[in-house]
Design a protein around this motif. Structure first.
Motif, PDB file in Angstrom:
ATOM      1  N   GLN A   1       2.151   9.106  -6.071  1.00 26.99           N
ATOM      2  CA  GLN A   1       2.514  10.502  -5.804  1.00 26.99           C
ATOM      3  C   GLN A   1       3.501  10.996  -6.857  1.00 26.99           C
ATOM      4  OE1 GLN A   1       4.049   9.900  -1.781  1.00 26.99           O
ATOM      5  NE2 GLN A   1       2.648  11.482  -1.051  1.00 26.99           N
ATOM      6  N   LEU A   2       4.521  10.217  -7.095  1.00 27.41           N
ATOM      7  CA  LEU A   2       5.558  10.628  -8.029  1.00 27.41           C
ATOM      8  C   LEU A   2       5.036  10.692  -9.455  1.00 27.41           C
ATOM      9  CD1 LEU A   2       8.615  11.300  -8.335  1.00 27.41           C
ATOM     10  CD2 LEU A   2       8.900   8.896  -8.985  1.00 27.41           C
ATOM     11  N   LEU A   3       4.302   9.658  -9.875  1.00 24.72           N
ATOM     12  CA  LEU A   3       3.874   9.551 -11.267  1.00 24.72           C
ATOM     13  C   LEU A   3       2.564  10.267 -11.553  1.00 24.72           C
ATOM     14  CD1 LEU A   3       4.788   5.791 -11.762  1.00 24.72           C
ATOM     15  CD2 LEU A   3       6.129   7.802 -12.448  1.00 24.72           C
ATOM     16  N   SER A   4       1.929  10.818 -10.514  1.00 24.39           N
ATOM     17  CA  SER A   4       0.661  11.539 -10.643  1.00 24.39           C
ATOM     18  C   SER A   4      -0.419  10.646 -11.268  1.00 24.39           C
ATOM     19  CB  SER A   4       0.834  12.818 -11.458  1.00 24.39           C
ATOM     20  OG  SER A   4      -0.325  13.617 -11.349  1.00 24.39           O
ATOM     21  N   VAL A   5      -0.566   9.459 -10.673  1.00 20.35           N
ATOM     22  CA  VAL A   5      -1.617   8.525 -11.063  1.00 20.35           C
ATOM     23  C   VAL A   5      -2.364   8.122  -9.799  1.00 20.35           C
ATOM     24  CG1 VAL A   5      -0.403   7.642 -13.095  1.00 20.35           C
ATOM     25  CG2 VAL A   5      -0.078   6.520 -10.889  1.00 20.35           C
ATOM     26  N   GLU A   6      -3.561   7.592  -9.974  1.00 22.99           N
ATOM     27  CA  GLU A   6      -4.359   7.162  -8.829  1.00 22.99           C
ATOM     28  C   GLU A   6      -4.028   5.721  -8.482  1.00 22.99           C
ATOM     29  OE1 GLU A   6      -6.471   8.868  -6.818  1.00 22.99           O
ATOM     30  OE2 GLU A   6      -5.736  10.615  -7.907  1.00 22.99           O
ATOM     31  N   PRO A   7      -3.698   5.449  -7.213  1.00 21.63           N
ATOM     32  CA  PRO A   7      -3.458   4.049  -6.839  1.00 21.63           C
ATOM     33  C   PRO A   7      -4.766   3.326  -6.580  1.00 21.63           C
ATOM     34  CG  PRO A   7      -3.138   5.440  -4.936  1.00 21.63           C
ATOM     35  CD  PRO A   7      -3.458   6.355  -6.105  1.00 21.63           C
ATOM     36  N   ASP A   8      -4.807   2.065  -6.919  1.00 21.57           N
ATOM     37  CA  ASP A   8      -5.913   1.199  -6.559  1.00 21.57           C
ATOM     38  C   ASP A   8      -5.411   0.397  -5.367  1.00 21.57           C
ATOM     39  OD1 ASP A   8      -7.683  -0.881  -6.197  1.00 21.57           O
ATOM     40  OD2 ASP A   8      -7.930  -1.301  -8.331  1.00 21.57           O
ATOM     41  N   LEU A   9      -5.678   0.883  -4.163  1.00 27.37           N
ATOM     42  CA  LEU A   9      -5.103   0.276  -2.968  1.00 27.37           C
ATOM     43  C   LEU A   9      -5.676  -1.094  -2.646  1.00 27.37           C
ATOM     44  CD1 LEU A   9      -4.677   3.424  -0.730  1.00 27.37           C
ATOM     45  CD2 LEU A   9      -2.980   2.262  -2.136  1.00 27.37           C
ATOM     46  N   GLU A  10      -6.844  -1.432  -3.193  1.00 24.65           N
ATOM     47  CA  GLU A  10      -7.381  -2.772  -2.959  1.00 24.65           C
ATOM     48  C   GLU A  10      -6.562  -3.813  -3.702  1.00 24.65           C
ATOM     49  OE1 GLU A  10     -11.568  -3.324  -3.316  1.00 24.65           O
ATOM     50  OE2 GLU A  10     -11.963  -1.382  -2.388  1.00 24.65           O
ATOM     51  N   SER A  11      -6.232  -3.530  -4.954  1.00 20.12           N
ATOM     52  CA  SER A  11      -5.452  -4.510  -5.716  1.00 20.12           C
ATOM     53  C   SER A  11      -3.969  -4.146  -5.700  1.00 20.12           C
ATOM     54  CB  SER A  11      -5.949  -4.581  -7.155  1.00 20.12           C
ATOM     55  OG  SER A  11      -5.740  -3.350  -7.816  1.00 20.12           O
ATOM     56  N   ALA A  22       0.838  -1.206   0.000  1.00 22.13           N
ATOM     57  CA  ALA A  22       0.000   0.000   0.000  1.00 22.13           C
ATOM     58  C   ALA A  22       0.869   1.251   0.000  1.00 22.13           C
ATOM     59  CB  ALA A  22      -0.948  -0.004   1.193  1.00 22.13           C
ATOM     60  N   ASN A  23       1.933   1.252   0.800  1.00 19.33           N
ATOM     61  CA  ASN A  23       2.843   2.396   0.827  1.00 19.33           C
ATOM     62  C   ASN A  23       3.554   2.541  -0.512  1.00 19.33           C
ATOM     63  OD1 ASN A  23       4.233   4.610   2.210  1.00 19.33           O
ATOM     64  ND2 ASN A  23       6.033   3.284   1.990  1.00 19.33           N
ATOM     65  N   LEU A  24       3.974   1.424  -1.096  1.00 19.37           N
ATOM     66  CA  LEU A  24       4.625   1.456  -2.401  1.00 19.37           C
ATOM     67  C   LEU A  24       3.695   2.070  -3.444  1.00 19.37           C
ATOM     68  CD1 LEU A  24       7.178   0.042  -4.104  1.00 19.37           C
ATOM     69  CD2 LEU A  24       5.242  -1.283  -4.912  1.00 19.37           C
TER      70      LEU A  24
END
Length: 179
Positions: free
Chosen positions: A165-175, A157-159
């Motif tokens: 943050q760096l790449l300015s994309v939205e993380p999908d924290l579930e997957s 999740a931290n990764l």
């Protein structure tokens, strides 16, 4: 561009043979890092193998820690390296190398701060050019593309959050995937 480290130059030959790639480009600039390399064009993307040729290199330390397994660096083309640099600085991600040349600008983010391999963000002046592939990469390319890569982490999740943050994309924290 995905970058792998190998203990000796036979790693370059192995990647070329197994993936049936064209001729590699040997970038003399990696000598500044104590490395030799082979860069292979795969469509408009690249696979690189770096080999330490002197003591105490980052790639050599990576090989020792990882026992020779895993990827060493992921390089992303961005339309605005300066915006990425500002995001990295704001998130306290150390830039361990910055390069501003007439045809490309790039920054490497420290792997400890990003949570995995070295991440490089590169902005070529001409979006269809790629200095790191060499002057003839379009001639030497083979068809194909990199479909993705899997990045392992103790804290996925931290990764995902740090990379997003760096790449300015939205993380999908579930997957645990950045989209």
């Amino acid at each position: 561009q995905l970058v792998f480290a190998a203990h000796d130059p036979s790693g370059i030959d192995l990647v070329q043979e197994v993936l049936d790639l064209g001729s590699p480009f040997a970038d003399p600039g990696v000598g500044d890092f104590g490395l030799i390399n082979g860069v292979f064009a795969l469509g408009d993307q690249f696979i690189e193998v770096v080999v330490p040729h002197r003591e105490n290199t980052a790639a050599g330390r990576f090989l020792e820690r990882s026992q020779g397994r895993g990827g060493y660096m992921a390089i992303f083309q961005s339309p605005d390296v300066h915006a990425v640099r500002r995001r990295a600085d704001a998130a306290n991600m150390r830039r361990v190398w910055n390069c501003d040349l007439p045809d490309i600008a790039a920054s490497h983010i420290h792997p400890v701060d990003i949570g995995a391999a070295i991440v490089s963000i590169d902005t070529p002046t001409d979006p269809k050019s790629w200095r790191w592939g060499g002057p003839d990469w379009q001639r030497d390319t083979v068809p194909g593309a990199i479909e993705g890569c899997t990045i392992g982490a103790r804290d996925p999740a931290n990764l995902a959050t740090r990379w997003s943050q760096l790449l300015s994309v939205e993380p999908d924290l579930e997957s645990k995937i950045c989209k």
